[in-house]
Each structure stands twice: as C-alpha cells, then as structure tokens.
Design a protein around this motif. Structure first.
Motif, PDB file in Angstrom:
ATOM      1  N   THR A   1      38.547  -2.593 -52.413  1.00 44.75           N
ATOM      2  CA  THR A   1      38.178  -4.003 -52.521  1.00 44.75           C
ATOM      3  C   THR A   1      36.716  -4.104 -52.120  1.00 44.75           C
ATOM      4  OG1 THR A   1      40.423  -4.664 -51.906  1.00 44.75           O
ATOM      5  CG2 THR A   1      38.706  -6.346 -51.800  1.00 44.75           C
ATOM      6  N   VAL A   2      35.890  -4.649 -53.014  1.00 44.68           N
ATOM      7  CA  VAL A   2      34.452  -4.684 -52.794  1.00 44.68           C
ATOM      8  C   VAL A   2      34.008  -6.129 -52.558  1.00 44.68           C
ATOM      9  CG1 VAL A   2      32.182  -4.099 -53.739  1.00 44.68           C
ATOM     10  CG2 VAL A   2      34.184  -2.692 -54.314  1.00 44.68           C
ATOM     11  N   PHE A   3      33.349  -6.362 -51.415  1.00 43.59           N
ATOM     12  CA  PHE A   3      32.741  -7.647 -51.114  1.00 43.59           C
ATOM     13  C   PHE A   3      31.222  -7.474 -51.230  1.00 43.59           C
ATOM     14  CE2 PHE A   3      36.711  -7.342 -48.812  1.00 43.59           C
ATOM     15  CZ  PHE A   3      37.311  -8.579 -49.019  1.00 43.59           C
ATOM     16  N   TYR A   4      30.547  -8.376 -51.927  1.00 42.00           N
ATOM     17  CA  TYR A   4      29.106  -8.195 -52.131  1.00 42.00           C
ATOM     18  C   TYR A   4      28.368  -9.527 -52.104  1.00 42.00           C
ATOM     19  CZ  TYR A   4      29.536 -10.123 -56.818  1.00 42.00           C
ATOM     20  OH  TYR A   4      29.765 -10.976 -57.863  1.00 42.00           O
ATOM     21  N   GLY A   5      27.078  -9.423 -51.852  1.00 44.98           N
ATOM     22  CA  GLY A   5      26.152 -10.535 -52.011  1.00 44.98           C
ATOM     23  C   GLY A   5      24.921 -10.035 -52.743  1.00 44.98           C
ATOM     24  N   GLU A   6      24.244 -10.897 -53.477  1.00 40.45           N
ATOM     25  CA  GLU A   6      23.069 -10.480 -54.240  1.00 40.45           C
ATOM     26  C   GLU A   6      21.988 -11.546 -54.176  1.00 40.45           C
ATOM     27  OE1 GLU A   6      23.685 -10.221 -58.472  1.00 40.45           O
ATOM     28  OE2 GLU A   6      25.058 -11.922 -58.489  1.00 40.45           O
ATOM     29  N   TYR A   7      20.731 -11.104 -54.332  1.00 40.28           N
ATOM     30  CA  TYR A   7      19.591 -12.006 -54.374  1.00 40.28           C
ATOM     31  C   TYR A   7      18.553 -11.443 -55.335  1.00 40.28           C
ATOM     32  CZ  TYR A   7      15.190 -14.258 -53.187  1.00 40.28           C
ATOM     33  OH  TYR A   7      13.990 -14.914 -53.269  1.00 40.28           O
TER      34      TYR A   7
ATOM     35  N   LYS B   1      20.991  -6.156 -53.387  1.00 38.12           N
ATOM     36  CA  LYS B   1      22.441  -6.310 -53.382  1.00 38.12           C
ATOM     37  C   LYS B   1      23.019  -5.525 -52.220  1.00 38.12           C
ATOM     38  CE  LYS B   1      26.466  -5.128 -56.276  1.00 38.12           C
ATOM     39  NZ  LYS B   1      26.860  -4.563 -57.590  1.00 38.12           N
ATOM     40  N   GLY B   2      24.023  -6.077 -51.536  1.00 36.58           N
ATOM     41  CA  GLY B   2      24.640  -5.379 -50.423  1.00 36.58           C
ATOM     42  C   GLY B   2      26.066  -5.853 -50.216  1.00 36.58           C
ATOM     43  N   GLY B   3      26.832  -5.060 -49.476  1.00 34.25           N
ATOM     44  CA  GLY B   3      28.221  -5.443 -49.223  1.00 34.25           C
ATOM     45  C   GLY B   3      28.997  -4.303 -48.601  1.00 34.25           C
ATOM     46  N   VAL B   4      30.300  -4.335 -48.814  1.00 34.69           N
ATOM     47  CA  VAL B   4      31.162  -3.317 -48.226  1.00 34.69           C
ATOM     48  C   VAL B   4      32.308  -2.991 -49.172  1.00 34.69           C
ATOM     49  CG1 VAL B   4      32.529  -5.076 -47.011  1.00 34.69           C
ATOM     50  CG2 VAL B   4      32.541  -2.710 -46.183  1.00 34.69           C
TER      51      VAL B   4
ATOM     52  N   PRO C   1      31.929   6.294 -44.094  1.00 29.44           N
ATOM     53  CA  PRO C   1      32.908   5.936 -43.055  1.00 29.44           C
ATOM     54  C   PRO C   1      33.165   4.435 -42.948  1.00 29.44           C
ATOM     55  CG  PRO C   1      31.381   7.589 -42.241  1.00 29.44           C
ATOM     56  CD  PRO C   1      30.844   7.132 -43.559  1.00 29.44           C
ATOM     57  N   THR C   2      32.135   3.618 -43.144  1.00 32.08           N
ATOM     58  CA  THR C   2      32.293   2.163 -43.011  1.00 32.08           C
ATOM     59  C   THR C   2      32.431   1.456 -44.347  1.00 32.08           C
ATOM     60  OG1 THR C   2      29.892   1.788 -43.041  1.00 32.08           O
ATOM     61  CG2 THR C   2      30.949   2.185 -40.890  1.00 32.08           C
ATOM     62  N   GLY C   3      31.986   2.089 -45.446  1.00 34.44           N
ATOM     63  CA  GLY C   3      31.998   1.440 -46.751  1.00 34.44           C
ATOM     64  C   GLY C   3      30.825   0.511 -46.986  1.00 34.44           C
ATOM     65  N   LEU C   4      29.908   0.407 -46.030  1.00 28.08           N
ATOM     66  CA  LEU C   4      28.740  -0.452 -46.197  1.00 28.08           C
ATOM     67  C   LEU C   4      27.804   0.141 -47.255  1.00 28.08           C
ATOM     68  CD1 LEU C   4      27.961  -1.270 -42.459  1.00 28.08           C
ATOM     69  CD2 LEU C   4      28.873  -2.849 -44.183  1.00 28.08           C
ATOM     70  N   PHE C   5      27.276  -0.712 -48.134  1.00 30.18           N
ATOM     71  CA  PHE C   5      26.374  -0.245 -49.175  1.00 30.18           C
ATOM     72  C   PHE C   5      25.264  -1.259 -49.397  1.00 30.18           C
ATOM     73  CE2 PHE C   5      29.490  -2.819 -51.452  1.00 30.18           C
ATOM     74  CZ  PHE C   5      28.695  -3.604 -52.265  1.00 30.18           C
ATOM     75  N   GLY C   6      24.192  -0.791 -50.030  1.00 28.67           N
ATOM     76  CA  GLY C   6      23.094  -1.684 -50.370  1.00 28.67           C
ATOM     77  C   GLY C   6      22.188  -1.047 -51.398  1.00 28.67           C
ATOM     78  N   SER C   7      21.467  -1.869 -52.151  1.00 27.86           N
ATOM     79  CA  SER C   7      20.486  -1.366 -53.107  1.00 27.86           C
ATOM     80  C   SER C   7      19.334  -2.359 -53.198  1.00 27.86           C
ATOM     81  CB  SER C   7      21.114  -1.150 -54.492  1.00 27.86           C
ATOM     82  OG  SER C   7      21.533  -2.381 -55.055  1.00 27.86           O
ATOM     83  N   ILE C   8      18.141  -1.843 -53.500  1.00 29.71           N
ATOM     84  CA  ILE C   8      16.965  -2.680 -53.663  1.00 29.71           C
ATOM     85  C   ILE C   8      16.165  -2.181 -54.860  1.00 29.71           C
ATOM     86  CG2 ILE C   8      15.656  -1.291 -51.990  1.00 29.71           C
ATOM     87  CD1 ILE C   8      14.160  -3.912 -51.275  1.00 29.71           C
TER      88      ILE C   8
END
Length: 458
Positions: A344-350, A331-334, A304-311
């Motif tokens: 359209t995917v916005f993400y950040g990673e560490y 990694k996470g984003g929307v 519903p929100t498009g929020l995602f994440g992985s570890i």
C-alpha cells in the motif's frame, strides 16, 4: 513523455533506467531500472513486463521470438474549475494509457543478439485531452508509439534504429512502484487541456492550463520531461558497468542528446539517478524554437521503513527572444505492508514551473491561442481589460508561474498484476503581463481533480 505526431509526450517503454524513469522500482518487486519515458514513464514497467514473460502469449518463427504484453488502465476523474463540477471516465495519454507491446529477439551467438520492439497506443478518452466541454477527448484509432529494431553486444552495448524515445526521455526516476507512477507523475497527464478561469471572472478563457506548461522542444503543455516525445532516430545504450549506463541518440532532422543513469539496489537502500542534455533544432511535433535542454533527477527508497522520495529539475534555454524556463517536481511517501494483497503506497507530490507561458504566444496545440489577448478575450479579467484599453499589439505576456500539488493512496494486488488508486490534484497559476509599459498580474482560479482508477498488467 508524450504521444504521437499529432500532439505529443513523454513517455515508449524504457530500456534505459535501463532508458523517464529509468529507475523506478518494479511495481511489485521494488527493484530498480531506468526509464525511457526510453520511451516510457517508467522503467519499472519494463521490468514488470520482463517478469511476466513466462505467462505471456509467446509465438514466433523458428529463429525470432514474439512476446505480447502491455497493460490496461482507466479511471473516473472528477473535476472542478471554479465554474462547474463534473466527472469523466478515461485513461491517460499514451505512455500511461492502454498499451500493447510486441517484442522479439534472437541469439546470433554467445555475445550478440538482435530483436525488435513495436508499441501500440490503444487510444481512448483521456485526461490529457478532455476539457470542461469534451468528455470524449483523445478518442481515435490505435496509434504507433515505438517501431524499431536493435542489435546488442554483451560487451559493447545496444544500437537501435527507428521510431523510439531519445536517450534523455525521460530522465525522471521513481522507486515507489509502477502503481504509484500511474497515479502521480511529473507530466501533466490529467487536466492540462482544461480552460483557465481568471479570478473574479465567470467565463472560461480560450487559453488552457497546458499553455502555461508548454515546452519549446515539443510545443506541447506537458509541464516537465520536455524531451519526452518519440522521434525517428538512431540510439546507443552502453552496457551497465557498476550501475552506470551511458546513452546517446541522434535524428529527426537535427536532434542529439546524451544521458547518464545509475541504479543501485542494496540490502537497505534502492537509489536511482539520471541526468541528460539535449540539443534540438528540428521541427519536431509542434516545436516553437530551437533550444537546449538539461535535466537531472534522483530517487531513493529505504527498504526497512518503506520511505521513498524523488526530485527532478529541468531547464530549457530557447534561442531567440524567448524566456528560459525551469521545472521542479518532488514526490515522497511510504510503501507499507498493511495486507496480503500487496504494498500500500501513500504519497504526496509537488510541482512548479516558471515562465512556461509560450503556449500564449501563438500556435498552441490544443487551444489554438494566437496571442495573450486572444487567450483571455471575453473573460473580463485583467488581461482582457488591458487588451481592450491598450490594444492587442501593446499587451505582452512576460512571465508565468504554475504550481501543483497532490496526494493519494495506491493498493497493489500482486496476485492479479494490478494496482488501484485514489488521488487528488490541485493546480494554481498566474500570468505576468505588460500593457503600454504598465505591468500587471492575472491570477487563475484553481483546478481541482479527484480520480479513482486502476491498471492491470499482462
């Protein structure tokens, strides 16, 4: 995930998450599968290829089909290492680079089928091999990634034999879409071959960033997914039962591994999980020492929100007088619907790895470093100074830390089966050492990477 016998990582195209990312969602459908980065970085890409089969060129003999598919990906990569700024054109290493796939299958009866898989890496300049002096790094003739046959039972599972990814390659999972995976991946596809520059120095070291991200299993600086190369092996993948799949493989002198994956795609959540254990005593690629390797990963997408994440977490435990290593990637984003072109995917990673400095111990694939003093000779940094005062035999690397972060935006274009991205990455590292019993630490200038790129699937 990784390359050929000359270097290699990390990633043939997945059968697993359905077999490293066996649980990325399709770049354009947000459904989940598993990776085999089963040789590739993303099972998501395998699923995308399946979706395109209706429009791919198909031919074969009367009994066995032939399906041709793949992708082309290129980017403009700008970089700054503290001494110079420049920009190169290229692709990624084989798993996320330009690919050509030949797949075929035939029904034996209502339960059994058989087929084959051939993966070709169309080699070009790539960010894994390019460095400050070499914009054409990686160019060469096409290379074979996968070449195997398989036999499958709907009740008993699939057995495949030949050159392919192991069961644990790669256990990393991502449900953000294939375009996002090309832009941001746990493997160091961009910049690993650039030279380190000690803080306070105006001279590039012989040592590279990949020397501080080296896996014992492969002897290549890939940061994570340390089981991510291909070997000649026999592999078994079980049927999927309640979302679970079990896999194991054995081969290449003496290598065996086990993996479990689970995929769930419900009305609200898409989730994926993978875990694996590997034992290696074979001299695969540039293996430094026999070792044990364990890894696990989890990813989730809230529809519903498009929020995602992985570890992801990996731990490599080598034999002999070597330090164990740890790898962490987040990694996470929307995923947002901002236009009619596609998501359209916005993400950040560490990412962080500890004590993966075995590339400084001798025999490093790209740098050719023989020891820590050779790696930093002539830089005038702390290690170089200590080597001059105590002598090379009395200076040893004792630890290292490699931190990276980045962010970006990906635009998927459904009508063209394509994705385009704009991204930024930042690398930082330091090396612990001891000289005649005195401990020291060498900090490195940061490496900055900017890239504008795209991938087109066919």
């Amino acid at each position: 995930m990784i390359k050929n016998d000359s270097i290699t990582k990390k990633i043939g195209l997945p059968y697993l998450f359905g077999a490293a990312l066996f649980a990325c969602t399709s770049a354009f459908s947000m459904s989940v599968q598993a990776a085999d980065l089963g040789g590739d970085c993303c099972a998501d890409l395998e699923q995308r290829i399946a979706e395109l089969e209706a429009t791919t060129a198909t031919k074969g003999n009367r009994k066995v089909s032939l399906t041709i598919s793949g992708w082309v990906t290129e980017q403009v990569m700008g970089w700054s290492d503290g001494l110079k700024t420049d920009a190169y054109v290229g692709t990624s290493l084989n798993d996320l680079g330009n690919r050509l796939h030949f797949d075929g299958s035939a029904k034996i009866n209502s339960e059994w089928s058989a087929g084959y898989s051939l993966r070709i890496d169309v080699v070009g300049a790539n960010g894994f091999v390019q460095d400050a002096h070499n914009p054409d790094g990686g160019e060469g003739p096409p290379d074979t990634l996968n070449s195997y046959w398989w036999v499958k039972s709907e009740r008993l599972g699939r057995v495949s034999v030949g050159r392919q990814s192991q069961a644990t390659d790669d256990v990393w999972v991502d449900v953000s879409g294939a375009g996002s995976i090309f832009a941001a991946n746990l493997v160091d596809f961009d910049g690993q071959n650039f030279q380190l520059v000690p803080n306070g120095s105006r001279t590039r070291a012989k040592a590279r960033w990949g020397d501080l991200a080296t896996c014992y299993t492969t002897g290549v600086g890939i940061f994570a997914d340390c089981g991510g190369d291909r070997t000649n092996n026999i592999r078994y993948d079980s049927p999927t039962i309640n979302g679970f799949m079990l896999s194991t493989s054995y081969g290449e002198a003496y290598y065996y591994d086990f993996a479990i994956r689970h995929n769930y795609d419900g009305p609200t959540w898409t989730t994926a999980f993978g875990a694996g254990f590997a034992r290696n005593t074979a001299h695969r690629i540039n293996a430094i020492t026999p070792d044990y390797y364990a890894q696990a990963s989890f990813a989730a997408l809230h529809k519903p929100t498009g929020l995602f994440g992985s570890i992801y977490y990996g731990h490599e435990n080598p034999e002999g007088d070597y330090k164990p290593t740890d790898q962490l990637y987040v990694k996470g984003g929307v995923r947002a619907s901002l236009n009619k072109l596609g998501a359209t995917v916005f993400y950040g990673e560490y990412g962080n790895d500890n004590d993966m400095f075995s590339g400084l111990l001798g025999g490093a694939v790209f740098s050719g470093v023989t020891d820590v003093c050779d790696g930093f000779a002539g830089t005038g940094g702390k290690i170089d100074t200590a080597c001059g005062a105590a002598g090379p035999n009395n200076v040893k690397a004792t630890g290292s830390t490699f931190d990276r972060f980045g962010f970006g935006i990906v635009q998927e274009i459904d009508a063209a089966s394509a994705a385009f991205w704009l991204k930024y990455k930042n690398y930082g590292a330091d090396v612990d050492f001891v000289a005649d019993g005195v401990h020291g630490n060498e900090d490195m200038k940061h490496l900055h990477i900017f890239a504008l790129g795209g991938a087109v699937f066919f």
